[in-house]
Design a protein around this motif. Structure first.
Motif, short mmCIF file in Angstrom:
data_model
loop_
_atom_site.label_atom_id
_atom_site.label_comp_id
_atom_site.label_asym_id
_atom_site.label_seq_id
_atom_site.Cartn_x
_atom_site.Cartn_y
_atom_site.Cartn_z
N TYR A 187 0.84 -1.19 0.00
CA TYR A 187 0.00 0.00 0.00
C TYR A 187 0.88 1.25 0.00
O TYR A 187 2.01 1.25 0.50
CB TYR A 187 -0.94 -0.03 1.20
N ARG A 188 0.34 2.33 -0.57
CA ARG A 188 1.11 3.55 -0.77
C ARG A 188 0.60 4.66 0.13
O ARG A 188 -0.60 4.88 0.27
CB ARG A 188 1.02 3.96 -2.25
N LYS A 189 1.54 5.35 0.74
CA LYS A 189 1.23 6.36 1.74
C LYS A 189 0.32 7.45 1.17
O LYS A 189 0.58 8.02 0.10
CB LYS A 189 2.52 6.99 2.27
N SER A 245 2.71 -5.08 4.23
CA SER A 245 1.87 -4.41 3.24
C SER A 245 1.66 -2.94 3.57
O SER A 245 1.34 -2.14 2.70
CB SER A 245 0.51 -5.11 3.13
N LEU A 246 1.82 -2.60 4.85
CA LEU A 246 1.51 -1.25 5.30
C LEU A 246 2.74 -0.45 5.69
O LEU A 246 2.62 0.67 6.22
CB LEU A 246 0.54 -1.32 6.49
N GLU A 252 1.03 2.17 9.32
CA GLU A 252 2.12 1.42 9.94
C GLU A 252 2.09 1.59 11.46
O GLU A 252 1.90 2.69 11.97
CB GLU A 252 3.47 1.89 9.40
N GLY A 253 2.25 0.49 12.17
CA GLY A 253 2.29 0.54 13.62
C GLY A 253 0.94 0.39 14.30
O GLY A 253 0.86 0.26 15.53
#
Length: 262
Positions: A187-189, A245-246, A252-253
Motif C-alpha cells: 500500500y502507498r502512503k 503491506s503497510l 504502519e504501527g
C-alpha cells in the motif's frame, strides 16, 4: 479458470453471458485468425481436489504477413472496448470492495527466445518474461495497443496516481512444474481512500481491482517469443493482516483487531 464459449470466441469465465463476464483475454482478436491465445487445460495444480481446469496462456503470431500481429497469451480483470485487425483497446479494472494483502495461486512457465520486436520478425538475443500483477485503484485504465502505431502504445502504468496498492511477480526462468506464488500488495502512503470516497454521488463504487497474467511481458508492444507459454491456476485473494503491506504508510504501527475475539 474454466473457459466457455460466448458464441463468438472463448472467454475465461464461468458464464456464456457476455454482459456478466469478469475476466477477458486476447482471444476475441485472435479468433479472426482462427487462433486461441488463452485456453483451458487439464494440466492443473493437483493438490486441490476441487480443481477442474487451469489456464494456458501462449504467445504467438496471429495472421499472415503484414496483416498479422504478435500477440501474448493473457487473462485480465477487465473488458474489451474495441478489437480489430490493427490491435485492441482495453479497459483494465473491475469494481471491488476490500483491501487484500496478497494475491496467491500457482504457475509454471516455458519462456522462449524473443523472436518478435515491435511486431517485426527478428530476434534480439533476450529471453522472454512472464508477469502476474495486481493493483487496487480509484479508476479503471483505458489501454491501447495498435499494430499501426507500435510506438504509441498506451500501457498500464503501475505508478499511476490512482493506484493505492500494487504487487507483481516477473518470471524469466523455466518453471517446469506448478509453483505456488504469493504476491504481496504494497500500500502507498496517503493513497488509500476512506469509506466516504468509496462511492460517487450516484452510489457507484469507485474502487477497482486489476489482475493481469501474461506469457510475454511486452506483448502489448508486439514484442516477445512465439515459444512462451504460461500456465496459471487457483488465483485467490488473501485479506490476512500483514505488516509489510503497510510499511511506510499512515497505517504502519497500528494494532490489528481480531474480529473473531469480539
Amino acid at each position: 479458470l474454466g473457459l466457455v464459449s460466448s458464441g463468438k470466441y472463448w472467454a475465461p469465465n464461468a458464464t456464456n453471458d457476455y454482459s456478466k463476464t469478469y475476466w477477458e483475454s486476447g482471444n476475441f482478436g485472435a479468433s479472426a485468425g482462427k487462433k486461441t491465445l488463452t485456453s483451458s487445460t487439464d494440466e492443473k495444480e493437483t493438490s486441490i481436489e476441487e480443481n477442474k481446469k487451469a489456464a494456458r496462456l501462449s504467445s504467438m503470431f496471429v495472421g499472415v504477413g503484414s496483416l498479422g500481429a504478435f500477440s501474448a497469451g493473457s487473462v485480465f480483470a477487465g473488458s474489451l472496448i474495441d478489437v480489430g485487425e490493427n490491435g485492441a483497446k482495453l479497459k483494465y479494472g473491475r469494481p471491488h470492495i476490500g483491501f487484500p494483502t496478497h494475491l496467491s495461486g500457482y504457475y509454471k512457465y516455458q519462456p522462449g527466445s524473443i523472436d518478435y520486436v515491435l511486431n517485426e520478425e527478428k530476434g534480439n538475443g533476450k529471453t522472454d518474461q512472464a508477469i502476474i500483477y495486481v493493483a487496487l485503484s480509484t479508476k479503471q485504465f483505458d489501454l491501447e495497443s495498435l499494430r499501426t502505431n507500435v510506438n504509441g502504445v498506451v500501457r498500464f502504468d503501475k505508478n499511476d496516481e490512482s493506484i493505492f496498492a500494487y504487487g507483481e511477480l516477473i518470471e524469466a526462468n523455466s518453471v517446469d512444474s506448478y509453483k505456488p506464488f504469493n504476491i504481496p500488495l504494497k500500500y502507498r502512503k496517503g493513497k488509500t481512500p476512506v469509506y466516504k470516497d468509496f462511492f460517487d454521488k450516484d452510489g457507484t463504487l469507485q474502487i477497482y481491482i486489476t489482475i493481469v497474467a501474461t506469457s510475454s511481458i511486452d506483448g502489448d508492444k508486439f514484442t516477445g517469443s512465439t515459444s512462451s507459454v504460461l500456465y496459471v491456476d487457483e488465483f485467490s485473494l488473501d485479506y490476512d493482516y500483514d505488516v509489510t503491506s503497510l510499511e511506510s504508510t499512515e497505517f504502519e504501527g497500528m494494532t490489528p483487531i481480531n474480529i473473531n475475539d469480539k
